[in-house]
Design an enzyme around this catalytic site. Structure first.
Site, short mmCIF file in Angstrom:
data_model
loop_
_atom_site.label_atom_id
_atom_site.label_comp_id
_atom_site.label_asym_id
_atom_site.label_seq_id
_atom_site.Cartn_x
_atom_site.Cartn_y
_atom_site.Cartn_z
N CYS A 2 0.82 -1.19 0.00
CA CYS A 2 0.00 0.00 0.00
C CYS A 2 0.86 1.25 0.00
CB CYS A 2 -0.90 0.02 1.25
SG CYS A 2 -1.80 -1.52 1.52
N ARG A 48 -4.82 1.40 -0.64
CA ARG A 48 -4.67 -0.05 -0.47
C ARG A 48 -4.54 -0.80 -1.78
NH1 ARG A 48 -8.86 -4.58 2.00
NH2 ARG A 48 -7.27 -6.13 2.51
N LEU A 49 -3.53 -1.70 -1.82
CA LEU A 49 -3.42 -2.74 -2.83
C LEU A 49 -3.75 -4.04 -2.12
CD1 LEU A 49 -2.56 -3.59 -5.72
CD2 LEU A 49 -0.25 -3.90 -4.82
N ILE A 51 -4.05 -7.70 -1.14
CA ILE A 51 -3.36 -8.95 -1.42
C ILE A 51 -3.87 -10.07 -0.52
CG2 ILE A 51 -1.11 -10.12 -1.47
CD1 ILE A 51 -1.34 -8.01 -3.61
N ASN A 73 1.52 -0.34 5.72
CA ASN A 73 2.00 -0.70 4.39
C ASN A 73 2.91 -1.92 4.52
OD1 ASN A 73 3.06 -0.81 1.76
ND2 ASN A 73 4.60 0.74 2.19
N GLY A 74 2.57 -3.01 3.85
CA GLY A 74 3.46 -4.16 3.90
C GLY A 74 2.73 -5.48 4.03
N ASP A 98 -3.54 -9.42 8.10
CA ASP A 98 -2.35 -9.22 8.92
C ASP A 98 -2.35 -7.84 9.57
OD1 ASP A 98 -1.97 -7.94 6.49
OD2 ASP A 98 0.10 -8.57 6.23
N GLY A 360 14.54 -12.27 -6.67
CA GLY A 360 15.76 -12.84 -6.10
C GLY A 360 16.67 -11.82 -5.46
#
Length: 623
Positions: A2, A48-49, A51, A73-74, A98, A360
């Site tokens: 976010c 907000r994104l 997930i 955010n996270g 979360d 990676g």
């Protein structure tokens, strides 16, 4: 993933449109839902994104007792474990997110609860009862946090450009920050290009009273380098294999489609192998370069075929430089890593199919992947036993690691000797570049060397473990302010979440226990990422694993070449124009030398210097 923002008006005068404007500027980070919370002189905002827990988890989130408000955010990868623990203690939950776990953890454990979190995050919690605001950044700096202070306002946000939405701020440029940029190619935390805007450093939090005064600035986490000499190499490999596999698995928690970046390098190929092991076929994405010596697409295709995963790719060409103004705007300050462009392109490509990917990133910093380590250790060895052959030099390094003998030799490793292997504009050239009125800023930059020397000689690292010294500096500075900044901005511009299973608290803590001698062997000397390469042999053939390392940058050496470069004319039209803003700060003659490829200092690429000037000039034009 976010975007967050907040305002504390020290004079208790709050314009509620300001927080809305800040959040609107973060729509690309969170296109699914926006929210704002206002209380007295405090505003919190959230873009907000979605997930995890798509239907709930709306933010800012208010606790059931109405005392705490969170803008987060996270992603927290151990949130299910923490939620189970809190339920056992009698706490109830109304969502599956979360975010609510973070809020309940604060409510139950208090301010220092953050050290229990495993994930990537930057968030703010408003404690209405105590009239305090606490602002956090994750242990490794995966997610950004910027804050602005003056006599009337305290502002924080996920991006500098969001802070700039507030009118009449004191945004004087930091000339010393520009000099840092020329030196490192990025501006290191806590500095930014603006004097009144700072970056919150990884593993830290700040607490403010409701008047906007910082009352605490605390480091809550640190890497501890304590080598475990009891385990043999095969035991380390087994432990690493299990732990990396577990990290990849936990990083795939998601309620939306996801995939992976697959450059074809060892790190991303290992991530895809572990994803395939746990999940089967996944979508993977790559960017190809228009020059073979910069292109790993052949290896990416091979990795995709071995793992039976889908690979989507595009080719970067000189026309992609048209993206530069857009990228410079979003980074908010000069950012000189040219791989920002292919990272943007691969993020845009992936966002057409998925909302989250694994990357990676971080394998080099934890497992000795950069050639500069070899150059640095060669330098140590040459000073210590200049007349012996390479095999004996390696024997000396290994013995010095185990027997703590480096201090007996005349050559003392230092940050300066380490970073002199990879800096961009060298000290002597920067002196010549700056106009006389700005020369003092060169001295200011060098005065900050004490901080970097501290990173290099951090007391938790035994002095003899020279490999760890270089690794620690890269983890604290280059990884955070270059690699992670690049990935965050480039991916969020495309509303894509990127997760980094190598850049994980438990992986870093494990890597810090591996003796530096495990990165050496008497036959090959120093082998970059030797442990990861041995792991990769479980999944890929030897010719795939043991090949020359390639970066992810643009082929600017070809594009900018003064004789045959595709972009020679365009570059000259910009950087030889005396009306361009860089000429307010720099002399013309040194710039001409760079464009003519007449700067021939060791470890310096003229194309890299041209790129840094192009980015800086574009930023100055926009600001």
């Amino acid at each position: 993933m976010c975007g967050i923002a907040g305002i504390i008006s020290k004079q208790n005068i709050l314009d509620k449109t300001h927080i809305s404007n800040m959040i609107s500027s973060l729509d690309h980070r969170g296109p699914d839902e926006n929210g704002v919370y206002n209380y007295e002189n405090v505003s919190l905002g959230h873009a907000r994104l979605s997930i995890i827990d798509l239907d709930s988890g709306k933010q800012p989130m208010i606790s059931s007792c109405n005392n705490f408000v969170l803008s987060f955010n996270g992603e927290i990868y151990n949130y299910k474990k923490l939620k189970k623990e809190l339920k056992f203690k009698g706490l109830d939950f109304s969502t599956n997110s979360d975010t609510e776990v973070v809020l309940k953890m604060f409510e139950y454990y208090g301010v220092d609860f953050v050290k229990r979190l495993r994930g990537m995050f930057a968030f703010a919690i408003f404690d209405k009862k105590r009239k305090e605001i606490h602002i956090y950044r994750d242990q490794l700096g995966i997610k950004p946090m910027y804050y602005y202070q003056d006599e009337s306002l305290f502002i924080f946000s996920s991006e500098i450009r969001s802070i700039k939405q507030i009118p009449c701020l004191n945004l004087n440029k930091s000339i010393s920050a520009i000099d840092h940029y020329l030196w490192l190619s990025y501006i290191p935390a806590p500095l930014t290009i603006f004097k009144n805007i700072k970056k919150l450093e990884p593993g830290h939090y700040i607490s403010l009273n409701q008047s906007g005064k910082i009352i605490k600035h605390k480091k809550y986490w640190e890497i501890e380098y304590k080598s475990n000499l009891k385990l043999k190499r095969n035991e380390w490999l087994e432990i690493l294999d299990d732990k990396l596999s577990e990290s990849v698995k936990i990083h795939t928690q998601s309620d939306v489609p996801f995939g992976a970046f697959l450059s074809g390098g060892i790190d991303s190929s290992l991530v895809v192998a572990y994803m395939n092991k746990h999940l089967g076929n996944v979508n993977s994405f790559s960017i190809s370069m228009d020059h073979s010596e910069y292109d790993e697409l052949t290896w990416a295709k091979q990795a995709a075929k071995i793992n039976d995963v889908d690979l989507t790719y595009e080719i970067a060409n000189p026309q992609t430089l048209e993206l530069l103004p857009k990228l410079v705007e979003h980074y908010g300050e000069p950012f000189g890593d040219s791989s920002a462009i292919p990272t943007y392109l691969v993020s845009k490509l992936a966002s057409k199919k998925v909302k989250m990917v694994l990357s990676g990133d971080g394998g080099d910093e934890s497992f000795m992947g950069y050639n500069r380590y070899l150059r640095f250790f060669n330098n140590i060895s040459q000073h210590s036993q200049s007349n012996q052959n390479w095999k004996k030099k390696i024997h000396w390094i290994k013995n010095s690691i185990v027997k703590t003998q480096i201090h007996k030799y005349s050559y003392q490793p230092s940050f300066y000797n380490f970073y002199n292997k990879i800096d961009y504009f060298k000290e002597s050239f920067r002196r010549k570049l700056w106009k006389r009125d700005f020369e003092i800023n060169y001295e200011l930059t060098m005065s900050h060397m004490d901080k970097y020397q501290f990173y290099f000689n951090y007391s938790n690292i035994d002095f003899n473990k020279t490999m760890n010294q270089g690794k620690y500096f890269d983890q604290k500075s280059y990884m955070v302010d270059d690699i992670l900044t690049k990935v965050d901005i480039a991916s969020m511009m495309n509303s894509l979440e990127v997760r980094t299973p190598f850049i994980d608290v438990e992986i870093f803590e494990l890597a810090a226990k591996i003796p530096p001698s495990e990165h050496l062997n008497s036959k090959a000397g120093f082998e970059p990422k030797s442990l990861l390469k041995e792991l990769a042999l479980k999944y890929y053939p030897s010719n795939f694993v043991y090949r020359k390392k390639m970066g992810f940058g643009l082929p600017t050496e070809k594009w900018f070449d003064p004789k045959n470069g595709y972009l020679k004319k365009e570059i000259n039209n910009i950087l030889l124009d005396n009306n361009q803003p860089i000429y307010n700060y720099f002399k013309g003659k040194p710039i001409q030398k760079i464009l003519n490829y007449e700067v021939s200092e060791k470890n310096t690429s003229n194309s890299n210097l041209i790129w840094l000037l192009l980015v800086l000039n574009e930023w100055l034009n926009q600001n």
